[in-house]
Design an enzyme around this catalytic site. Structure first.
Site, PDB file in Angstrom:
ATOM      1  N   SER A  49       0.649  -1.147   0.045  1.00  0.00           N
ATOM      2  CA  SER A  49      -0.082  -0.022   0.210  1.00  0.00           C
ATOM      3  C   SER A  49       0.938   1.246   0.035  1.00  0.00           C
ATOM      4  CB  SER A  49      -0.932   0.104   1.233  1.00  0.00           C
ATOM      5  OG  SER A  49      -2.077   0.952   0.899  1.00  0.00           O
ATOM      6  N   ASP A  85      -9.741  -5.461  -4.166  1.00  0.00           N
ATOM      7  CA  ASP A  85      -9.261  -4.462  -3.420  1.00  0.00           C
ATOM      8  C   ASP A  85     -10.142  -3.224  -3.366  1.00  0.00           C
ATOM      9  OD1 ASP A  85      -7.350  -2.406  -2.443  1.00  0.00           O
ATOM     10  OD2 ASP A  85      -5.689  -3.482  -2.925  1.00  0.00           O
ATOM     11  N   HIS A  91      -7.573  -5.834  -0.216  1.00  0.00           N
ATOM     12  CA  HIS A  91      -6.344  -4.952   0.105  1.00  0.00           C
ATOM     13  C   HIS A  91      -5.355  -5.658   1.228  1.00  0.00           C
ATOM     14  CE1 HIS A  91      -4.020  -1.533  -0.244  1.00  0.00           C
ATOM     15  NE2 HIS A  91      -4.091  -1.138   1.081  1.00  0.00           N
TER      16      HIS A  91
END
Length: 278
Positions: free
Chosen positions: A97, A229, A258
């Protein structure tokens, strides 16, 4: 506990486990978490004979709650300082991320020019750009990120519980098996960090254009994302990363969220190990 101090006074907490002569695997956590988010991967790679290193980004986790430098340039410079302090060479840098943005800026600006990096991995990563602009109309509108800032400022604790309980791990999907331990661990990591660092970090992960960083990275780079995600849309992130990186391998996991590094660790760990060894 182990710390380094940066040139501008930030104290960066880090973990460094395993043989000092083994190849280092360096892990970069997402917003607003800490190096603890990588515990499963660190134990796995340690058991496979690697040296594993992870740090808490400035203002996150156990690092100092410094008031300044909450941007990709400082994030990357902090990693460079850590790599120099620990003399990390032939390293594989793995970022999730926002941590993927940190890896991208570090490898492009410091790691490759200094000859310290062998490979990189971007997992559900934010580059090249999340924000919607005239030049990037498919991005996420600024109002979404303004909403995140408002929720954080109004009631950070509840915001973090809601995010972990819902879209981050896909727990809001029909039939999802919800883990209270995972939710509480996400909340725990977020709440020990600095509200200011997290607030300003939203701008860092959403508005930093890393197109040129991606183009500059020539080491083999693995790009991983899930097609469910709900935090970083893979079409505007992972697919574009693979297009821009000169030496990319792309894998999209059907149905993964995610938070797939936690929810699907057995699968992800095996794929990461195969890439590192390959």
């Amino acid at each position: 506990m182990a710390y380094i101090t940066t040139d501008d006074g930030a104290e960066i907490f880090y973990k460094d486990w395993g043989p000092r002569d083994a190849q280092p695997i360096v892990f970069h956590h997402g917003w607003p978490l800490s190096s603890d988010d990588w515990d499963t991967q660190m134990l796995f790679f340690l058991a496979n004979g690697y040296r594993v290193v992870a740090h808490d980004r400035r203002g996150h986790g156990r690092s100092s709650q410094i008031a300044t430098g909450h941007d990709m340039d400082h994030y990357a410079a902090d990693v460079s300082a850590l790599a120099a302090q620990l003399n990390l060479t032939n390293a594989v840098h793995i970022g999730h991320s926002t941590g993927g943005g940190e890896v991208t800026r570090y490898v492009a600006k410091f790691g490759e020019p200094q000859g310290r990096v062998a490979k990189a991995v971007l997992v559900s990563a934010v580059p090249p750009l999340m924000l919607q602009t005239e030049a990037h109309p498919a991005g996420v509108p600024i109002e979404v990120f303004d909403g995140l800032r408002k929720a954080l400022a109004d009631n950070r604790s509840q915001f973090y519980l809601d995010l972990a309980s819902g879209p981050f791990y896909g727990f809001n999907r029909d039939g999802a098996t919800v883990s209270q331990g995972v939710i509480q661990n996400w909340w725990r990591q977020g709440m020990i960090g600095s509200a200011l660092a997290h607030y300003e970090g939203i701008k860092a992960f959403s508005e930093t254009d890393q197109t040129e960083d991606l183009r500059a990275i020539t080491v083999p780079t693995l790009v991983l994302a899930g097609d469910d995600d709900q935090i970083v849309p893979y079409v505007e992130a992972a697919l574009k990363q693979a297009e821009l990186l000169p030496n990319a391998t792309l894998k999209i996991y059907p149905g993964f969220s995610h938070g797939m590094l936690t929810m699907n660790a057995e699968i992800l760990n095996a794929d990461l190990l195969a890439f590192v060894r390959g």
